[in-house]
Design an enzyme around this catalytic site. Structure first.
Site, short mmCIF file in Angstrom:
data_model
loop_
_atom_site.label_atom_id
_atom_site.label_comp_id
_atom_site.label_asym_id
_atom_site.label_seq_id
_atom_site.Cartn_x
_atom_site.Cartn_y
_atom_site.Cartn_z
N ARG A 1 0.84 -1.19 0.00
CA ARG A 1 0.00 0.00 0.00
C ARG A 1 0.87 1.24 0.00
O ARG A 1 1.94 1.27 0.59
CB ARG A 1 -0.94 0.02 1.22
CG ARG A 1 -2.14 -0.90 1.11
CD ARG A 1 -3.11 -0.43 0.03
NE ARG A 1 -4.29 -1.29 -0.09
CZ ARG A 1 -4.42 -2.28 -0.94
NH1 ARG A 1 -3.39 -2.60 -1.74
NH2 ARG A 1 -5.53 -2.98 -1.01
N GLU B 1 -3.76 8.22 -4.87
CA GLU B 1 -4.02 7.62 -6.17
C GLU B 1 -5.32 8.19 -6.75
O GLU B 1 -6.35 8.12 -6.07
CB GLU B 1 -4.11 6.09 -6.05
CG GLU B 1 -2.80 5.47 -5.60
CD GLU B 1 -2.90 4.00 -5.27
OE1 GLU B 1 -1.85 3.35 -5.12
OE2 GLU B 1 -4.05 3.47 -5.16
N HIS C 1 -1.20 1.27 -9.99
CA HIS C 1 -1.97 0.30 -9.19
C HIS C 1 -2.60 -0.77 -10.09
O HIS C 1 -3.82 -1.02 -10.05
CB HIS C 1 -3.05 1.01 -8.38
CG HIS C 1 -3.42 0.26 -7.13
ND1 HIS C 1 -3.66 0.87 -5.93
CD2 HIS C 1 -3.58 -1.07 -6.88
CE1 HIS C 1 -3.97 -0.02 -5.01
NE2 HIS C 1 -3.93 -1.22 -5.57
#
Length: 321
Positions: free
Chosen positions: A234, A263, A285
């Site tokens: 993360r 993000e 991601h």
């Protein structure tokens, strides 16, 4: 049943969502903003959400809500305690993306370790065509075989990375972010010892109070100058400003990130201004997003809905970890 899929764009346009029609009417929204949320869920019996926040106010606005399906493993976007109070079931999906994340981990490693961008550009620029020898040794690289691979977070994904790393001949060690004592077949190191002695460090841990800012400039300075750091856990575990400094000052050999603190990435993120750009790989991601992983995810959500309707999940939070 009325089902509202709130951020279908995160599942991909190549995934067939008509499978949900077996349960009733389905409303599919590519994205859902906070301003649009309440109107879209007010009559819904079932909500499918990846990142859209379903808090206390949202649950109160959804007068028919019976089940919240989180299209992910992490469920921090849902107030599960209030859901329990309201008798609303909450389910997540675990394990669907393991192989996809592991594959991305090694893809990132080899891109950085073998300087693939450099060598590709060397050939395509025409310089190779002008060479007086058949090969080019502009960027030396080393083998994974015989090197130490340190894993931060030895969960399902971390263990699978360990298995593959061993198949390449690496020695695997790990650091437990939870601190829970358990028997593993790999040596458990302190964070300091792992960082000092590993040639490759990969992070596969969740973000919590124990892992927030776990890797700062102090930890980066412990690493070998040639070491490669990979974060597929993360964002927020690695201090991004400190990492940019470490890359520009040659403190570590390289870094690959699939996750960021914010993000999409903040336009003024210091990582976008790194001088040694060849030392850094950032992907948006995507580690979890193989076609197979997304198909498994949707299939498991369908099974969660079926289990709820069959009475296996009833008026309770049922987080399938």
């Amino acid at each position: 049943m009325k089902i509202a899929i709130l951020d279908a764009k995160t599942l991909g346009d190549d995934i067939d969502l008509s499978i949900f029609e077996q349960f009733g009417s389905v409303e599919i929204y590519p994205t859902t903003s906070p301003a649009e949320l309440y109107e879209r869920i007010e009559d819904a019996d079932i909500i499918v959400t990846n990142k859209v926040v379903i808090d206390k106010d949202a649950m109160n606005a959804a007068r028919n809500l019976k089940l919240i399906c989180v299209a992910a493993t992490g469920y921090n976007n849902v107030d599960v305690l209030y859901a329990r109070e309201k008798g609303i079931a909450v389910t997540n999906v675990a394990g669907y993306s393991t192989e996809s994340v592991v594959q991305t981990t090694f893809g990132m490693l080899f891109y950085l370790l073998m300087h693939l961008r450099y060598y590709d550009e060397y050939v395509k620029s025409g310089r190779y065509a002008e060479s007086d020898i058949f090969t080019h040794l502009g960027r030396p690289f080393w083998e994974v075989n015989g090197k130490r691979w340190g894993i931060i977070g030895l969960g399902t994904i971390g263990r699978r990375v360990a298995e593959v790393a061993q198949s390449f001949g690496a020695e695997v060690v790990y650091y437990s972010t939870s601190g829970i004592e358990r028997e593993e077949k790999y040596p458990r190191f302190t964070l300091e010892e792992l960082l000092k002695t590993s040639d490759i460090v990969s992070i596969h841990a969740p973000l919590n109070e124990k892992t927030k800012n776990l890797i700062t400039i102090n930890e980066l300075k412990l690493m070998k100058p040639h070491a490669i750091l990979l974060n597929l856990g993360r964002g927020g575990i690695v201090n991004e400003k400190d990492l940019a400094t470490a890359l520009d000052e040659g403190i570590i050999g390289g870094a690959g990130l699939d996750v960021l603190e914010r993000e999409p990435i903040n336009p003024d993120n210091p990582l976008l201004s790194v001088k040694n750009k060849d030392r850094l790989l950032i992907t948006p991601h995507i580690a979890w997003t193989s076609i197979e992983a997304r198909k498994r995810l949707v299939s498991e959500i369908v099974e969660n809905i079926r289990a709820f309707l069959d009475g296996e999940i009833r008026n309770r939070v049922d987080l399938r970890l």
